[in-house]
Design an enzyme around this catalytic site. Structure first.
Site, PDB file in Angstrom:
ATOM      1  CB  SER A   8       4.251  -0.390  10.533  1.00 18.98           C
ATOM      2  OG  SER A   8       2.959   0.052  10.167  1.00 18.98           O
ATOM      3  CG  HIS A  41       6.999  -1.998   2.060  1.00 20.17           C
ATOM      4  ND1 HIS A  41       6.881  -0.811   2.746  1.00 20.17           N
ATOM      5  CD2 HIS A  41       5.784  -2.595   2.146  1.00 20.17           C
ATOM      6  CE1 HIS A  41       5.648  -0.692   3.222  1.00 20.17           C
ATOM      7  NE2 HIS A  41       4.955  -1.763   2.877  1.00 20.17           N
ATOM      8  N   GLY A  91       5.001 -10.458   4.034  1.00 10.61           N
ATOM      9  CA  GLY A  91       5.757 -10.263   5.268  1.00 10.61           C
ATOM     10  C   GLY A  91       5.095 -10.970   6.444  1.00 10.61           C
ATOM     11  CG  MET A 143      -1.914  -1.198   1.111  1.00  8.08           C
ATOM     12  SD  MET A 143      -3.432  -0.915   1.990  1.00  8.08           S
ATOM     13  CE  MET A 143      -2.834  -0.691   3.634  1.00  8.08           C
TER      14      MET A 143
HETATM   15  P1  AMP Z   1       1.589  -3.032   3.406  1.00 10.45           P
HETATM   16  O1  AMP Z   1       2.132  -1.957   2.518  1.00 10.45           O
HETATM   17  O2  AMP Z   1       1.558  -2.652   4.842  1.00 10.45           O
HETATM   18  O3  AMP Z   1       0.284  -3.590   2.893  1.00 10.45           O
HETATM   19  O4  AMP Z   1       2.631  -4.225   3.332  1.00 10.45           O
HETATM   20  C1  AMP Z   1       2.993  -4.819   2.120  1.00 10.45           C
HETATM   21  C2  AMP Z   1       3.766  -6.087   2.395  1.00 10.45           C
HETATM   22  O5  AMP Z   1       4.956  -5.772   3.152  1.00 10.45           O
HETATM   23  C3  AMP Z   1       2.977  -7.100   3.247  1.00 10.45           C
HETATM   24  O6  AMP Z   1       3.250  -8.427   2.784  1.00 10.45           O
HETATM   25  C4  AMP Z   1       3.550  -6.873   4.624  1.00 10.45           C
HETATM   26  O7  AMP Z   1       3.427  -7.985   5.484  1.00 10.45           O
HETATM   27  C5  AMP Z   1       4.990  -6.572   4.303  1.00 10.45           C
HETATM   28  N1  AMP Z   1       5.609  -5.836   5.419  1.00 10.45           N
HETATM   29  C6  AMP Z   1       5.115  -4.736   6.056  1.00 10.45           C
HETATM   30  N2  AMP Z   1       5.918  -4.375   7.074  1.00 10.45           N
HETATM   31  C7  AMP Z   1       6.947  -5.258   7.087  1.00 10.45           C
HETATM   32  C8  AMP Z   1       8.102  -5.434   7.905  1.00 10.45           C
HETATM   33  N3  AMP Z   1       8.365  -4.618   8.919  1.00 10.45           N
HETATM   34  N4  AMP Z   1       8.940  -6.473   7.631  1.00 10.45           N
HETATM   35  C9  AMP Z   1       8.681  -7.316   6.594  1.00 10.45           C
HETATM   36  N5  AMP Z   1       7.598  -7.211   5.788  1.00 10.45           N
HETATM   37  C10 AMP Z   1       6.746  -6.196   6.030  1.00 10.45           C
END
Ligand code: AMP
Length: 281
Positions: free
Chosen positions: A188, A37, A149, A30
């Site tokens: 995050s 990421h 993740g 996102m």
């Molecule tokens: P998001 O943008 O929050 O939807 O995350 C996109 C992808 O990145 C998802 O598969 C998350 O689980 C992964 N992700 C987010 N934060 C982390 C982190 N701190 N370490 C590893 N992967 C992450």
């Protein structure tokens, strides 16, 4: 890096590249990208696949519309990070590309038990939205491997089920470890919204997870859970859950069971910011 905003254009491009034998690893996001990421992107490259990343803030997975309105958008910085990280293809669709006939017309999936506990219980409709958008993105991108993740542990389980429900047995799923700040706070996109005092105490969530992990040796989960809840409350968090579960299917556990793989999970709010994290035991 090639950037596509149109679904039709990316479908044509990927189909041509796959025809030349290119294998793709897909990292859906996102945006508001951080090292977590980027670690997923590095993993795709290490495993020898070309990288497709998507940035789409999916409205259907936000049960709290205020959270959606305040979700950080940093597209220019994201593009720069992706180029540096060696991303090959970026899909940057608008809502109408993902939901051309409207949200209601897009296929959604039932996740049963997984949607009734923890994040599913606290965020009604969230996983339905996640399933809807990832299902649609996979239809468009058709990757060889999907990279997720562990930070979003329950989401990983939901999406494993999505692959089953959609008959994608051949698609490989890789779950990557959580990238953390020096004090243990899981990276995050929402961390950007923490004030400085909130940021200083946010590492306590990870401290709680580590204490749950450490105290499995002869300790009682019920007691550790209470200690964690008290510590979180003392630091000003509103705790949503401190939970222990079977890591294979997320069956909730009242006590440690050293015979099975376990995962501890926490969700807590500091001010308006809701943070989640987990640790494998
Ligand atoms: P998001 O943008 O929050 O939807 O995350 C996109 C992808 O990145 C998802 O598969 C998350 O689980 C992964 N992700 C987010 N934060 C982390 C982190 N701190 N370490 C590893 N992967 C992450």
């Amino acid at each position: 890096m090639v950037i596509f905003k149109s679904t039709q254009d990316i479908i044509e491009y990927i189909s041509a590249e796959k025809g030349k034998g290119v294998k793709y690893g897909f990292v859906p996001t996102m945006g508001a990208l951080h090292e977590g990421h980027l670690s997923l992107i590095a993993r795709v490259r290490n495993e020898g696949q070309a990288v497709i990343c998507s940035i789409f803030v999916n409205p259907t997975q936000f049960n709290d519309k205020k959270d959606l309105e305040k979700y950080p958008i940093t597209t220019d910085a994201d593009i720069e990070l992706l180029v540096k990280a060696g991303c090959d293809v970026l899909f940057l669709p608008g809502v109408e590309e993902i939901y051309p006939g409207g949200e209601q017309q897009t296929r959604s999936y039932e996740f049963g038990y997984l949607d009734t506990i923890l994040e599913g219980a606290k965020r009604p409709g969230h996983f339905k939205g996640v399933g809807q958008v990832v299902g649609r993105l996979l239809d468009i991108v058709q990757p060889d491997t999907l990279y997720l993740g562990q930070k979003d542990y329950q989401q990983c389980m939901v999406l494993t089920k999505l692959l089953e429900l959609t008959g994608r047995d051949k698609m490989k799923l890789v779950i990557c470890p959580t990238t953390r700040e020096a004090d243990g706070l899981a990276m995050s996109s929402r961390n950007r919204r923490l004030t400085e005092p909130q940021r200083i105490i946010a590492g306590v969530i990870y401290q709680c997870l580590v204490s749950i992990q450490t105290k499995q040796e002869g300790g009682s989960f019920a007691i550790v859970k209470k200690e964690c809840e008290e510590l979180l409350a003392a630091k000003g968090f509103a705790t949503e859950y401190v939970a222990l579960a079977d890591a294979r299917d997320l069956t909730l556990l009242d006590e440690y069971n050293r015979e099975i793989p376990m995962v501890a999970l926490i969700a807590a709010k500091i001010g308006e910011i809701r943070l989640i994290d987990n640790i494998l035991l």
